[in-house]
Design a protein around this motif. Structure first.
Motif, PDB file in Angstrom:
ATOM      1  N   SER A  64      28.726  53.918 -73.598  1.00 35.37           N
ATOM      2  CA  SER A  64      29.869  54.830 -73.512  1.00 35.37           C
ATOM      3  C   SER A  64      29.829  55.895 -74.602  1.00 35.37           C
ATOM      4  O   SER A  64      30.278  57.020 -74.383  1.00 35.37           O
ATOM      5  CB  SER A  64      31.184  54.056 -73.576  1.00 35.37           C
ATOM      6  N   VAL A  67      27.487  58.519 -73.356  1.00 33.27           N
ATOM      7  CA  VAL A  67      28.137  59.266 -72.272  1.00 33.27           C
ATOM      8  C   VAL A  67      29.130  60.258 -72.857  1.00 33.27           C
ATOM      9  O   VAL A  67      29.181  61.419 -72.441  1.00 33.27           O
ATOM     10  CB  VAL A  67      28.837  58.298 -71.286  1.00 33.27           C
ATOM     11  N   ASP A  68      29.913  59.807 -73.817  1.00 34.46           N
ATOM     12  CA  ASP A  68      30.916  60.667 -74.436  1.00 34.46           C
ATOM     13  C   ASP A  68      30.287  61.922 -75.029  1.00 34.46           C
ATOM     14  O   ASP A  68      30.779  63.026 -74.835  1.00 34.46           O
ATOM     15  CB  ASP A  68      31.627  59.894 -75.545  1.00 34.46           C
ATOM     16  N   ALA A  71      27.863  64.076 -72.029  1.00 37.54           N
ATOM     17  CA  ALA A  71      28.468  64.701 -70.845  1.00 37.54           C
ATOM     18  C   ALA A  71      28.930  66.121 -71.129  1.00 37.54           C
ATOM     19  O   ALA A  71      28.619  67.048 -70.388  1.00 37.54           O
ATOM     20  CB  ALA A  71      29.622  63.849 -70.326  1.00 37.54           C
ATOM     21  N   THR A  72      29.645  66.299 -72.208  1.00 36.48           N
ATOM     22  CA  THR A  72      30.146  67.629 -72.537  1.00 36.48           C
ATOM     23  C   THR A  72      29.013  68.554 -72.959  1.00 36.48           C
ATOM     24  O   THR A  72      28.930  69.695 -72.509  1.00 36.48           O
ATOM     25  CB  THR A  72      31.184  67.537 -73.679  1.00 36.48           C
ATOM     26  N   ILE A 137      32.955  67.498 -68.951  1.00 36.92           N
ATOM     27  CA  ILE A 137      34.010  66.583 -69.402  1.00 36.92           C
ATOM     28  C   ILE A 137      34.481  65.715 -68.238  1.00 36.92           C
ATOM     29  O   ILE A 137      34.683  64.508 -68.387  1.00 36.92           O
ATOM     30  CB  ILE A 137      35.178  67.375 -70.022  1.00 36.92           C
ATOM     31  N   GLY A 140      31.944  63.113 -67.623  1.00 35.69           N
ATOM     32  CA  GLY A 140      32.067  62.084 -68.645  1.00 35.69           C
ATOM     33  C   GLY A 140      33.226  61.150 -68.367  1.00 35.69           C
ATOM     34  O   GLY A 140      33.108  59.934 -68.514  1.00 35.69           O
ATOM     35  N   LYS A 144      32.837  57.203 -67.746  1.00 32.11           N
ATOM     36  CA  LYS A 144      33.546  56.229 -68.590  1.00 32.11           C
ATOM     37  C   LYS A 144      34.461  55.350 -67.752  1.00 32.11           C
ATOM     38  O   LYS A 144      34.581  54.154 -68.022  1.00 32.11           O
ATOM     39  CB  LYS A 144      34.334  56.950 -69.686  1.00 32.11           C
TER      40      LYS A 144
END
Length: 161
Positions: A64, A67-68, A71-72, A137, A140, A144
């Protein structure tokens, strides 16, 4: 009163706050979900959920974090966003919290757009960067959410079987 009841209640609260943290950038969503699940396993004396499922849950928590971050950045970098656009996204996300719920969606988009416009002075390019960052975002968020569902499913499976 049985102390395990209080621990289970606290575990549920941590999971619920963690799920809210998927949307709210100020809360560490998935780590809170993991903490809640770990607390529930501990309250049970690790009878139903042992080290293997908890290790897998920990690995999903680590995923995670990636990914956080990715993604952005991937959404923004695919269209060549500047550092100012990335900072704008960050600051817009923080500002968006104060204008909930719409601010959670508009804040990052406006921040990226303004940051890129400050850098290039091109409205078309800035809009493209803002939208790409915003889509990153949203991706993401979806990833999540999928991770949390997988974590809850894994925990429930380990608890039952």
């Amino acid at each position: 009163m049985d102390p395990s009841f209080i621990l289970y209640l606290l575990a549920v609260l941590l999971v619920l706050v963690g799920i809210a943290g998927i949307i709210l950038p100020a809360l560490p969503g998935i780590p809170l979900v993991f903490a809640g699940l770990l607390l529930a396993a501990w309250a049970d004396g690790f009878v139903h959920v042992g080290w293997l499922p908890l290790t897998l849950l920990g690995l999903l928590t680590l995923v995670s974090f990636a990914v956080d971050i990715l993604a952005t950045v991937v959404g923004a970098q695919r269209v060549g966003a500047s550092r100012k656009a990335l900072w704008g996204t960050f600051l817009g996300s923080i500002a968006g919290v104060f204008f909930m719920p719409i601010g959670l969606f508009v804040g990052p988009l406006a921040g990226a757009l303004l940051g890129e416009y400050w850098h290039t002075r091109e409205l078309g390019r800035s809009t493209k960067v803002g939208l790409a960052t915003w889509l990153g975002i949203l991706l993401g968020f979806a990833l999540k959410l999928a991770l949390v569902i997988a974590m809850l499913g894994l925990f429930a499976f380990a608890w039952i079987f």
